[in-house]
Enzyme design. Structure first.
Site, PDB file in Angstrom:
ATOM      1  N   SER A   1       0.725  -1.011   0.093  1.00  0.00           N
ATOM      2  CA  SER A   1       0.214   0.112   0.090  1.00  0.00           C
ATOM      3  C   SER A   1       0.909   1.357   0.163  1.00  0.00           C
ATOM      4  O   SER A   1       0.541   2.447  -0.545  1.00  0.00           O
ATOM      5  CB  SER A   1      -0.947   0.052   1.320  1.00  0.00           C
ATOM      6  OG  SER A   1      -0.297  -0.193   2.329  1.00  0.00           O
TER       7      SER A   1
ATOM      8  N   HIS B   1       1.303   5.202   4.649  1.00  0.00           N
ATOM      9  CA  HIS B   1       0.491   5.505   3.460  1.00  0.00           C
ATOM     10  C   HIS B   1       0.904   7.030   3.039  1.00  0.00           C
ATOM     11  O   HIS B   1       1.022   7.309   1.848  1.00  0.00           O
ATOM     12  CB  HIS B   1      -1.079   5.466   3.923  1.00  0.00           C
ATOM     13  CG  HIS B   1      -1.527   4.107   3.752  1.00  0.00           C
ATOM     14  ND1 HIS B   1      -2.884   3.626   4.052  1.00  0.00           N
ATOM     15  CD2 HIS B   1      -0.888   2.748   3.790  1.00  0.00           C
ATOM     16  CE1 HIS B   1      -2.792   2.387   3.943  1.00  0.00           C
ATOM     17  NE2 HIS B   1      -1.594   1.831   3.852  1.00  0.00           N
TER      18      HIS B   1
END
Length: 313
Positions: free
Chosen positions: A217, A263
């Protein structure tokens, strides 16, 4: 005085007419000639051209003289096949399989994680996840600060469970093919790896030293940011990208156990890479893109060195 006759078959004494033969196959007669070099060619050697036919050598010479097609950002047209995207997905799936295999002991399976299928850590994720500095159960010390810098790379190919893997691979499949077609193979791969590294460096900087993080991610968020930057550069509508990005950010801040620094770090570095790749000047574009990428990597390296000094000082 007697008169000498001419050559056999020629009453006038001139040369005997001969049928042309293919210059590559002397045993084959032909009346077709290459429109470029005028050499006779047989059907096997004919290559269709805009006008008439050409021989294989002329076709190859023409290909060498034609510049290969490039994308708007300097990449090769071969990126349209999505080979890098497919390879990255295959590599992530392979690492998931190896992670499950590494947890084949009865204790790991009986613990409820089904060998890493349901999200538990495995020996492989323990080995390759981003970890600042921690003491393991056997008394040894490990982590990036202890010299295990490989974790900053391997973590982007490891996942905690199949659901974690599927979500990231779906996003990679959707985003990766379009980006690879726009950027070309090499530039897209550089974007993916540098964004993933940036997210892992951010996780190293802002996560507790004894807490591990892993997942693609970090790179995926970098792809989201790069898509936005590149679409803006091309003058295309970005209204469909913003809601998806906002939803992912909401999940990042609300779902427990998600690495917020990872992230956001991937998002920021992906945006920077997008700016480097999309806004490099047309003249010597590859040089500027490579230099910009190098600057980002040096900055990330500097942050890792500072964090390591803080943890070990």
């Amino acid at each position: 005085m007697t008169e000498r006759p001419g050559p056999a078959g020629d009453a006038t004494g001139g040369p005997v007419p001969t049928t042309p033969v293919c210059y590559r196959h002397p045993n084959r007669e032909t009346y077709v000639r290459c429109t470029r070099c005028d050499r006779p060619i047989c059907p096997e050697c004919m290559r269709e051209a805009s006008v008439g036919h050409q021989c294989p050598e002329c076709v190859n010479e023409g290909r060498r003289s034609v510049r290969p097609a490039r994308t708007a950002f300097g990449g090769g047209a071969a990126g349209r096949r999505g080979l890098v995207t497919r390879t990255l997905i295959a590599l992530n799936v392979l690492m998931m399989v190896l992670s499950i295999v590494s947890a084949r002991s009865g204790t790991a399976v009986a613990g409820g994680g089904l060998g890493g299928l349901m999200g538990d850590s495995t020996p492989l994720t323990d080995w390759g996840s981003v970890l600042g500095l921690a003491r393991f159960t056997d008394g040894s010390i490990g982590g990036v600060a202890d010299g295990q810098w490989y974790r900053l790379v391997t973590a982007m190919f490891l996942h905690y469970g199949v659901l974690h893997l599927l979500l990231n691979m779906w996003a990679l499949w959707v985003l990766g093919r379009d980006l690879e077609a726009l950027l070309g193979r090499v530039r897209f791969l550089a974007l993916y790896l540098v964004a993933g590294l940036g997210g892992n460096v951010a996780a190293y900087l802002f996560t507790e030293p004894n807490r591990s993080t892993a997942g693609a991610s970090t790179a995926i968020f970098g792809l989201f940011a790069a898509v936005f930057v590149i679409m803006r550069r091309l003058g295309r509508d970005t209204s469909a990208i913003v809601p998806i990005l906002v939803i992912n950010l909401v999940f990042t801040f609300t779902v427990p156990s998600i690495s917020v620094p990872g992230h956001l770090g991937g998002l920021v570095v992906g945006a920077l890479m997008g700016l480097v790749l999309a806004y490099a000047p047309r003249v010597r574009r590859s040089v500027f893109q490579a230099a910009g990428t190098a600057v980002i990597l040096v900055a990330l390296l500097g942050l890792v060195i500072v964090r390591t000094a803080m943890l070990t000082g």
